[in-house]
Every structure is written in structure tokens, then in C-alpha cells.
Write a protein that holds these residues in place. Sequence first.
Motif, PDB file in Angstrom:
ATOM      1  N   TYR A  50       0.680  -1.149   0.135  1.00  0.00           N
ATOM      2  CA  TYR A  50      -0.078  -0.013  -0.008  1.00  0.00           C
ATOM      3  C   TYR A  50       1.040   1.261   0.173  1.00  0.00           C
ATOM      4  O   TYR A  50       1.879   1.252   1.013  1.00  0.00           O
ATOM      5  CB  TYR A  50      -0.871   0.125   1.159  1.00  0.00           C
ATOM      6  CG  TYR A  50      -1.718   1.269   1.510  1.00  0.00           C
ATOM      7  CD1 TYR A  50      -1.116   2.305   2.301  1.00  0.00           C
ATOM      8  CD2 TYR A  50      -2.891   1.696   0.538  1.00  0.00           C
ATOM      9  CE1 TYR A  50      -1.758   3.570   2.273  1.00  0.00           C
ATOM     10  CE2 TYR A  50      -3.446   2.635   0.556  1.00  0.00           C
ATOM     11  CZ  TYR A  50      -3.069   3.814   1.464  1.00  0.00           C
ATOM     12  OH  TYR A  50      -3.515   4.871   1.590  1.00  0.00           O
ATOM     13  N   GLY A  53      -4.013   6.269  -2.171  1.00  0.00           N
ATOM     14  CA  GLY A  53      -5.015   5.788  -2.950  1.00  0.00           C
ATOM     15  C   GLY A  53      -5.817   5.040  -2.404  1.00  0.00           C
ATOM     16  O   GLY A  53      -6.227   4.969  -1.214  1.00  0.00           O
ATOM     17  N   SER A  54      -6.379   4.018  -3.282  1.00  0.00           N
ATOM     18  CA  SER A  54      -7.397   3.009  -2.817  1.00  0.00           C
ATOM     19  C   SER A  54      -6.873   2.393  -1.539  1.00  0.00           C
ATOM     20  O   SER A  54      -5.820   1.668  -1.385  1.00  0.00           O
ATOM     21  CB  SER A  54      -7.706   2.134  -3.758  1.00  0.00           C
ATOM     22  OG  SER A  54      -8.633   1.070  -3.220  1.00  0.00           O
ATOM     23  N   THR A  55      -7.872   1.987  -0.644  1.00  0.00           N
ATOM     24  CA  THR A  55      -7.367   1.356   0.747  1.00  0.00           C
ATOM     25  C   THR A  55      -7.443  -0.030   0.551  1.00  0.00           C
ATOM     26  O   THR A  55      -6.899  -0.744   1.306  1.00  0.00           O
ATOM     27  CB  THR A  55      -8.416   1.825   1.789  1.00  0.00           C
ATOM     28  OG1 THR A  55      -9.544   1.531   1.492  1.00  0.00           O
ATOM     29  CG2 THR A  55      -8.076   3.182   2.160  1.00  0.00           C
ATOM     30  N   LEU A  56      -7.944  -0.456  -0.624  1.00  0.00           N
ATOM     31  CA  LEU A  56      -8.111  -2.048  -0.780  1.00  0.00           C
ATOM     32  C   LEU A  56      -7.044  -2.353  -1.994  1.00  0.00           C
ATOM     33  O   LEU A  56      -7.142  -1.753  -2.900  1.00  0.00           O
ATOM     34  CB  LEU A  56      -9.278  -2.497  -1.417  1.00  0.00           C
ATOM     35  CG  LEU A  56      -9.445  -4.017  -1.482  1.00  0.00           C
ATOM     36  CD1 LEU A  56      -9.573  -4.609  -0.184  1.00  0.00           C
ATOM     37  CD2 LEU A  56     -11.103  -4.151  -2.148  1.00  0.00           C
ATOM     38  N   VAL A  57      -5.982  -3.058  -1.508  1.00  0.00           N
ATOM     39  CA  VAL A  57      -4.788  -3.454  -2.345  1.00  0.00           C
ATOM     40  C   VAL A  57      -4.941  -4.870  -2.814  1.00  0.00           C
ATOM     41  O   VAL A  57      -5.246  -5.803  -1.900  1.00  0.00           O
ATOM     42  CB  VAL A  57      -3.468  -3.243  -1.470  1.00  0.00           C
ATOM     43  CG1 VAL A  57      -2.498  -3.588  -2.630  1.00  0.00           C
ATOM     44  CG2 VAL A  57      -3.561  -1.654  -1.066  1.00  0.00           C
ATOM     45  N   GLU A  64      -5.431  -9.861  -0.807  1.00  0.00           N
ATOM     46  CA  GLU A  64      -5.714  -8.648  -0.745  1.00  0.00           C
ATOM     47  C   GLU A  64      -5.616  -8.255   0.646  1.00  0.00           C
ATOM     48  O   GLU A  64      -5.841  -9.021   1.513  1.00  0.00           O
ATOM     49  CB  GLU A  64      -7.294  -8.376  -1.184  1.00  0.00           C
ATOM     50  CG  GLU A  64      -8.218  -8.834  -0.679  1.00  0.00           C
ATOM     51  CD  GLU A  64      -9.595  -8.692  -1.235  1.00  0.00           C
ATOM     52  OE1 GLU A  64      -9.729  -8.414  -2.284  1.00  0.00           O
ATOM     53  OE2 GLU A  64     -10.681  -8.462  -0.320  1.00  0.00           O
ATOM     54  N   GLU A  66      -6.595  -4.379   3.218  1.00  0.00           N
ATOM     55  CA  GLU A  66      -7.238  -3.217   3.479  1.00  0.00           C
ATOM     56  C   GLU A  66      -6.340  -2.442   4.404  1.00  0.00           C
ATOM     57  O   GLU A  66      -6.177  -2.697   5.791  1.00  0.00           O
ATOM     58  CB  GLU A  66      -8.821  -3.520   3.753  1.00  0.00           C
ATOM     59  CG  GLU A  66      -9.530  -2.337   4.009  1.00  0.00           C
ATOM     60  CD  GLU A  66     -10.950  -2.492   3.654  1.00  0.00           C
ATOM     61  OE1 GLU A  66     -11.348  -3.494   3.858  1.00  0.00           O
ATOM     62  OE2 GLU A  66     -11.480  -1.499   3.478  1.00  0.00           O
TER      63      GLU A  66
END
Lengths: 114, 113
Positions: A50, A53-57, A64, A66
Motif C-alpha cells: 500500500y 490511494g485506494s485502501t483496498l490493495v 488482498e 485493506e
Amino acid sequence: AQSVTQLDSQVPVFEEAPVELRCNYSSSVSVYLFWYVQYPNQGLQLLLKYLSGSTLVKGINGFEAEFNKSQTSFHLRKPSVHISDTAEYFCAVSPGGSNYKLTFGKGTLLTVNP
Amino acid sequence: SQTIHQWPATLVQPVGSPLSLECTVEGTSNPNLYWYRQAAGRGLQLLFYSVGIGQISSEVPQNLSASRPQDRQFILSSKKLLLSDSGFYLCAWSYDSPPRSQHFGDGTRLSIL
């Protein structure tokens, strides 16, 4: 100094079950976060990271994670595990900027049983 | 693509003997280089890191030293090994720009008798 806590040292699960490996880090203004996997007698392989940007990687092998800034957590998940996912998983944090170092957690041994 | 090589894969040494572990990186220039030791159940301990030739930073005082004689070569040494030096030694490299994701070699299993 940064610190990383992996709340479970061992997680046993059955094949095809979902899994969550938990990771909390000490707060910092901004951080980079990583999950690595280590198979027996091998080095560490980067699963995902991470940056911003998007918190879900999303990472390799169906994993994945978060990023949750308010809870300073970066939990790793997989909806359905395989026997081949049996390995040790390490969470790591870098404060970024001019700091070159990664701080690693102590690892979570994921054992997937048939 | 970039690759990292560590050797030997396993090593058994008597107490008091010298040590030299070597790590080389291919496919990149001026990488940051790192040596870690991993003990069972204790995660990874950063021993040394280097941002350039001849530039070594030590993280913990101990019986080991590191050198970087060439851009992509990193060597871990000891003049006299102790029993407590046993462990799994990992070399890693990263680019010099954030986030500096580190990429690891396959490690050396060192046993001291």
C-alpha cells in the motif's frame, strides 16, 4: 520508532476456507505498508503493498489487504485458501521519506489443512 | 529483470572460525542493499544497510561486519563466529526511491557448532 504487531503467531484453517491475518502498526504521518510471504527455507516474496490511494490493495496469489488509517491496521485476506498457501506471512511498514528501513512484524504461520 | 543471488545456501562452521557470505544483484544499478538475520519466531532483524559503494550503516553492535566493494555486491563477514551467530541470513535490495519495496534472496542457513 515504528512498530508492527501481528496479532496471531499461528493460524490454522481448512482448505477452501477464508482467512484473515491481522496486522497493526504504530501511527505515523504517512506510511508505506507491505505483506510478504516466506515458504520454508526460502527468502521473502512481496505479496502486495500500500502506497496511497485506494485502501483496498490486491496482490498476487489471490490475496488482498485493506488499509485502515483510523485503526492503524493492514489486515491480509483471502476468500478461499489452498494447501499451497501454507507459509509464514510478514507485515512490514516503512515511514517513507528519507528512511530506508522496513520494520517487520514477527510473522504469522498460516497452516492450511485438507 | 532484476535478480539477487546469495551463497552459499547452507553453511556449517565451528565456533571461532571466520565467515564470509556474499550477495550480488543483477539488472539494476546503485541499489540499496540490506543484510537481515532471522531467528525462529523472532521475525527479521536488520543488521546492515548500504546506499552506495563503501557506505555501510550498522543497526546493532555485534560480532559481524559488512562491506560493499562493488555497486551490486554486498558481503557479510565475521573474524570469529559465536554460537549466537547461528541463524538464517537474508540479503535484500531496493530502489533508492520510495516506497523502497525490498526484494530478497533465498537466504543462507548458518549453523555454528
